[in-house]
Design an enzyme around this catalytic site. Structure first.
Site, short mmCIF file in Angstrom:
data_model
loop_
_atom_site.label_atom_id
_atom_site.label_comp_id
_atom_site.label_asym_id
_atom_site.label_seq_id
_atom_site.Cartn_x
_atom_site.Cartn_y
_atom_site.Cartn_z
N HIS A 1 -1.48 10.65 -2.93
CA HIS A 1 -2.79 10.25 -2.41
C HIS A 1 -3.75 11.41 -2.16
CE1 HIS A 1 -5.71 9.25 0.78
NE2 HIS A 1 -5.79 8.08 0.15
N HIS B 1 0.83 -1.20 0.00
CA HIS B 1 0.00 0.00 0.00
C HIS B 1 0.87 1.26 0.00
CE1 HIS B 1 -3.00 2.77 2.17
NE2 HIS B 1 -3.58 2.45 1.02
#
Length: 300
Positions: free
Chosen positions: A68, A26
């Site tokens: 992100h 991740h």
């Protein structure tokens, strides 16, 4: 032949006679919190991870970057939005004070053996992402996803239009909600016949075909907390054995995020999930090694 095996196409009856579970790092792997940086992605690749999870935003002048948040403050300490800056401005910033923000092109070129699970975070990336994928001949190395079904569907269509290939993809919020609705009634309908849930899911897909692009994977948390009036909360467990059974009967893989505790990793793998997405690539690698399930399958 069982009732269940007659209810779905043969090719989809047991996608679970699988090799090793998928393992996704991740935002790469960085104990220092330097997420979505080339250093983090290289660290995950050096551990043996093939699939790297990342996110994309696009700058004011159309450069797709691995990042992100829509804003810069959390990881760079600088105010502003990614979409409002040019690449020349963005490239001067540092994540955690040391690491550059990588473009998607740089990431694809730096790790040519890696596969990327890409979350399309903004509208600008819907238009910009397919061009990068086409120029880098990278459609076969991607899984495209987004919480926005519209962004997911249009980004996938753009990739197919420019490359002639369909990228792997996991469900957006709408597709996941539809599957969850069928999964909720499947324990009851299965008492009549597994064909009932299969028919319900086929009806969902047909009804939503114009707005929900097909998907091969469900990526979701094990549990979801629902906000209720008066500040109350209810936590619902999503990933159960019955949920996995229905997903596998329908030819779908289930990958759970974001799992960082080894005990949870073991428990979910024992349950039969198809893959785990983790911030702790080092711990997941250790768990899979101990279980004799390393290296992960690159096809997942």
């Amino acid at each position: 032949m069982s009732e269940s095996s007659r209810s779905v196409p043969a090719a989809l009856q047991d996608p679970g006679a699988r090799r090793h579970p998928a393992a996704l790092a991740h935002r790469g792997f960085s104990p220092d919190g330097h997420e979505n940086t080339l250093a983090a992605f290289r660290a995950a690749a050096e551990l043996g991870f093939v699939w790297l999870e990342t996110d994309v935003h696009t700058t004011l002048d159309g450069v797709v970057v691995a990042f992100h948040d829509p804003t810069l403050e959390r990881v760079t300490g600088t105010s502003g939005n990614v979409n409002d800056l040019t690449w020349e401005q963005l490239r001067e910033l540092r994540i955690g004070g040391t690491e550059e923000i990588p473009t998607l092109t740089e990431l694809l070129r730096a790790l040519p053996e890696a596969c990327l699970n890409i979350d399309v975070k903004d509208e600008a990336s819907v238009a910009a992402l397919p061009g990068v994928v086409a120029r880098e001949h990278a459609a076969h190395r991607l899984r495209v996803t987004s919480f926005s079904e519209s962004r997911r569907r249009r980004a996938l269509a753009g990739i197919t239009r420019l490359t002639g290939r369909r990228a792997k993809t996991s469900a957006g919020t709408l597709g996941t909600a539809g599957f969850l609705a069928v999964a909720a009634v499947a324990p009851l309908t299965d008492k009549v016949s597994p064909r009932v849930a299969h028919a319900l899911w086929a009806a969902h897909r047909a009804a939503w075909s114009r707005v929900v692009a097909p998907f091969d994977t469900l990526q979701l948390p094990e549990r979801h907390t629902v906000e209720l009036p008066l500040g109350r909360r209810v936590t619902v467990r999503i990933v159960t054995r019955q949920f996995l059974d229905l997903a596998h009967r329908e030819g779908l893989r289930v990958q759970v995020w974001t799992v960082n505790d080894p005990a949870d990793m073991d428990r979910l793998l024992d349950l039969g999930v198809d893959g785990l997405i983790t911030d702790r690539a080092d711990l997941l690698r250790d768990v899979l090694l101990r279980r004799g399930q390393w290296p992960p399958d690159p096809q997942d």
